[in-house]
Write a protein that holds these residues in place. Sequence first.
Motif, PDB file in Angstrom:
ATOM      1  N   GLU A 161      -0.828  18.631   8.467  1.00  0.00           N
ATOM      2  CA  GLU A 161      -2.229  18.592   8.911  1.00  0.00           C
ATOM      3  C   GLU A 161      -2.411  17.602  10.060  1.00  0.00           C
ATOM      4  N   ASN A 162      -1.546  16.582  10.096  1.00  0.00           N
ATOM      5  CA  ASN A 162      -1.614  15.569  11.157  1.00  0.00           C
ATOM      6  C   ASN A 162      -0.446  15.726  12.134  1.00  0.00           C
ATOM      7  N   LYS A 163      -0.046  16.962  12.339  1.00  0.00           N
ATOM      8  CA  LYS A 163       1.107  17.272  13.191  1.00  0.00           C
ATOM      9  C   LYS A 163       0.989  16.637  14.573  1.00  0.00           C
ATOM     10  N   ARG A 164       2.133  16.137  15.047  1.00  0.00           N
ATOM     11  CA  ARG A 164       2.260  15.490  16.357  1.00  0.00           C
ATOM     12  C   ARG A 164       1.499  14.167  16.439  1.00  0.00           C
ATOM     13  N   ARG A 165       1.188  13.600  15.286  1.00  0.00           N
ATOM     14  CA  ARG A 165       0.591  12.266  15.230  1.00  0.00           C
ATOM     15  C   ARG A 165       1.392  11.415  14.261  1.00  0.00           C
ATOM     16  N   VAL A 166       1.726  10.195  14.655  1.00  0.00           N
ATOM     17  CA  VAL A 166       2.476   9.312  13.768  1.00  0.00           C
ATOM     18  C   VAL A 166       1.577   8.900  12.597  1.00  0.00           C
ATOM     19  N   CYS A 167       2.042   9.169  11.389  1.00  0.00           N
ATOM     20  CA  CYS A 167       1.319   8.768  10.181  1.00  0.00           C
ATOM     21  C   CYS A 167       1.970   7.508   9.638  1.00  0.00           C
ATOM     22  N   THR A 168       1.234   6.426   9.606  1.00  0.00           N
ATOM     23  CA  THR A 168       1.807   5.170   9.131  1.00  0.00           C
ATOM     24  C   THR A 168       2.002   5.229   7.620  1.00  0.00           C
ATOM     25  N   ILE A 188       7.615   6.368  -0.642  1.00  0.00           N
ATOM     26  CA  ILE A 188       7.482   7.503   0.283  1.00  0.00           C
ATOM     27  C   ILE A 188       8.857   8.039   0.675  1.00  0.00           C
ATOM     28  N   ASP A 189       9.809   7.135   0.903  1.00  0.00           N
ATOM     29  CA  ASP A 189      11.156   7.555   1.324  1.00  0.00           C
ATOM     30  C   ASP A 189      11.810   8.453   0.286  1.00  0.00           C
ATOM     31  N   VAL A 190      11.585   8.143  -0.986  1.00  0.00           N
ATOM     32  CA  VAL A 190      12.169   8.947  -2.064  1.00  0.00           C
ATOM     33  C   VAL A 190      11.663  10.382  -1.984  1.00  0.00           C
ATOM     34  N   PHE A 191      10.360  10.519  -1.785  1.00  0.00           N
ATOM     35  CA  PHE A 191       9.772  11.861  -1.706  1.00  0.00           C
ATOM     36  C   PHE A 191      10.164  12.568  -0.411  1.00  0.00           C
ATOM     37  N   MET A 192      10.268  11.820   0.683  1.00  0.00           N
ATOM     38  CA  MET A 192      10.677  12.435   1.947  1.00  0.00           C
ATOM     39  C   MET A 192      12.103  12.962   1.849  1.00  0.00           C
ATOM     40  N   ASN A 193      12.994  12.220   1.206  1.00  0.00           N
ATOM     41  CA  ASN A 193      14.367  12.683   1.028  1.00  0.00           C
ATOM     42  C   ASN A 193      14.408  13.987   0.227  1.00  0.00           C
ATOM     43  N   ALA A 194      13.567  14.060  -0.806  1.00  0.00           N
ATOM     44  CA  ALA A 194      13.515  15.274  -1.622  1.00  0.00           C
ATOM     45  C   ALA A 194      12.994  16.458  -0.813  1.00  0.00           C
ATOM     46  N   ILE A 195      11.959  16.211   0.013  1.00  0.00           N
ATOM     47  CA  ILE A 195      11.384  17.283   0.838  1.00  0.00           C
ATOM     48  C   ILE A 195      12.411  17.794   1.841  1.00  0.00           C
ATOM     49  N   GLU A 205      16.781  21.116  13.930  1.00  0.00           N
ATOM     50  CA  GLU A 205      15.471  21.539  13.455  1.00  0.00           C
ATOM     51  C   GLU A 205      14.794  20.439  12.632  1.00  0.00           C
ATOM     52  N   GLU A 206      15.113  19.199  12.908  1.00  0.00           N
ATOM     53  CA  GLU A 206      14.531  18.093  12.151  1.00  0.00           C
ATOM     54  C   GLU A 206      13.089  17.880  12.595  1.00  0.00           C
ATOM     55  N   PHE A 207      12.177  18.641  11.955  1.00  0.00           N
ATOM     56  CA  PHE A 207      10.788  18.646  12.373  1.00  0.00           C
ATOM     57  C   PHE A 207       9.983  17.476  11.820  1.00  0.00           C
ATOM     58  N   ILE A 208      10.544  16.758  10.857  1.00  0.00           N
ATOM     59  CA  ILE A 208       9.869  15.568  10.327  1.00  0.00           C
ATOM     60  C   ILE A 208      10.741  14.362  10.636  1.00  0.00           C
ATOM     61  N   LYS A 209      10.254  13.521  11.518  1.00  0.00           N
ATOM     62  CA  LYS A 209      11.057  12.391  11.992  1.00  0.00           C
ATOM     63  C   LYS A 209      10.550  11.076  11.415  1.00  0.00           C
ATOM     64  N   THR A 210      11.494  10.165  11.185  1.00  0.00           N
ATOM     65  CA  THR A 210      11.156   8.824  10.731  1.00  0.00           C
ATOM     66  C   THR A 210      10.925   7.927  11.939  1.00  0.00           C
ATOM     67  N   ILE A 211       9.803   7.254  11.951  1.00  0.00           N
ATOM     68  CA  ILE A 211       9.520   6.262  12.986  1.00  0.00           C
ATOM     69  C   ILE A 211       9.760   4.901  12.332  1.00  0.00           C
ATOM     70  N   GLY A 213      10.017   1.454  10.772  1.00  0.00           N
ATOM     71  CA  GLY A 213       9.060   0.368  10.643  1.00  0.00           C
ATOM     72  C   GLY A 213       7.603   0.782  10.736  1.00  0.00           C
ATOM     73  N   VAL A 214       7.367   2.092  10.932  1.00  0.00           N
ATOM     74  CA  VAL A 214       5.985   2.554  11.096  1.00  0.00           C
ATOM     75  C   VAL A 214       5.626   3.634  10.074  1.00  0.00           C
ATOM     76  N   GLY A 215       6.335   4.776  10.121  1.00  0.00           N
ATOM     77  CA  GLY A 215       6.011   5.872   9.218  1.00  0.00           C
ATOM     78  C   GLY A 215       6.761   7.132   9.582  1.00  0.00           C
ATOM     79  N   TYR A 216       6.035   8.262   9.620  1.00  0.00           N
ATOM     80  CA  TYR A 216       6.653   9.556   9.869  1.00  0.00           C
ATOM     81  C   TYR A 216       5.784  10.385  10.813  1.00  0.00           C
ATOM     82  N   ILE A 217       6.441  11.355  11.464  1.00  0.00           N
ATOM     83  CA  ILE A 217       5.694  12.307  12.295  1.00  0.00           C
ATOM     84  C   ILE A 217       6.272  13.696  12.105  1.00  0.00           C
ATOM     85  N   ALA A 218       5.396  14.679  11.934  1.00  0.00           N
ATOM     86  CA  ALA A 218       5.794  16.086  11.881  1.00  0.00           C
ATOM     87  C   ALA A 218       5.540  16.691  13.250  1.00  0.00           C
ATOM     88  N   ASP A 219       6.580  17.249  13.848  1.00  0.00           N
ATOM     89  CA  ASP A 219       6.439  17.761  15.216  1.00  0.00           C
ATOM     90  C   ASP A 219       7.436  18.888  15.437  1.00  0.00           C
TER      91      ASP A 219
END
Length: 222
Positions: A161-168, A188-195, A205-211, A213-219
């Motif tokens: 829903e917040n695609k192309r925006r860094v979510c802290t 959050i990391d535990v759930f991201m690894n599962a996803i 095709e890594e569409f969800i990137k880790t930023i 020290g900040v968070g994640y972005i779907a792009d």
Amino acid sequence: MRILIIEDEAGISNFLRQGLEEEGYETTVAVDGLQGILLAEKQKPDLILLDWMLPKLTGIDVCKAVREKDKTTPILFLTAKDTVQDTIEGLKSGANDYIKKPFNFEELLERIKIHFRNTGKNKILKLGGVEINVLKHTVLANDKEINFTQREFDLLKYLIENKRRVCTRNEIIENVWGIHFEYDTGVIDVFMNAIRKKLNFKKEEEFIKTIRGVGYIADDNN
């Protein structure tokens, strides 16, 4: 589904929150009109329950302000005002429905379900080869259905829903977990690894990137 309750009477907001959460909805409460507008913009709820008489800003003011930026989220007035003119004013301000206090909780639930059916019918979120059907609560990856837990689904939905925006990390904890105090965001990391494991993206095709020290972005606009 997340419901924002904008209500200054603690007895009513607590009653609504408990009842809705027992039905499986996630809830957030705002106690005045200004806070309601800020939370509506920040959290992007799936539906808003709005009192008319509020501190700082009236429900009418809140409804108009929300509608300036959000044309689709269902807004349901809960109010003791009961004249025809009041109803008309509420609907003209942008509300989808008008429920008079005191109300029957079962009726309120049915009204909520109707609005979710009407707005969620075609609500498909996409990220690369991934599709989320919000209404059916399904996730498809390259046309194959993947089983997700509720929390995994909510986390993926929030990022898309917040695609192309860094979510802290703090934003994610607040909006997906509903936690509004100091908390170990490492969960959050535990759930991201599962996803990531379930979606099985290829390296390119890594569409969800880790930023870091900040968070994640779907792009998927690579």
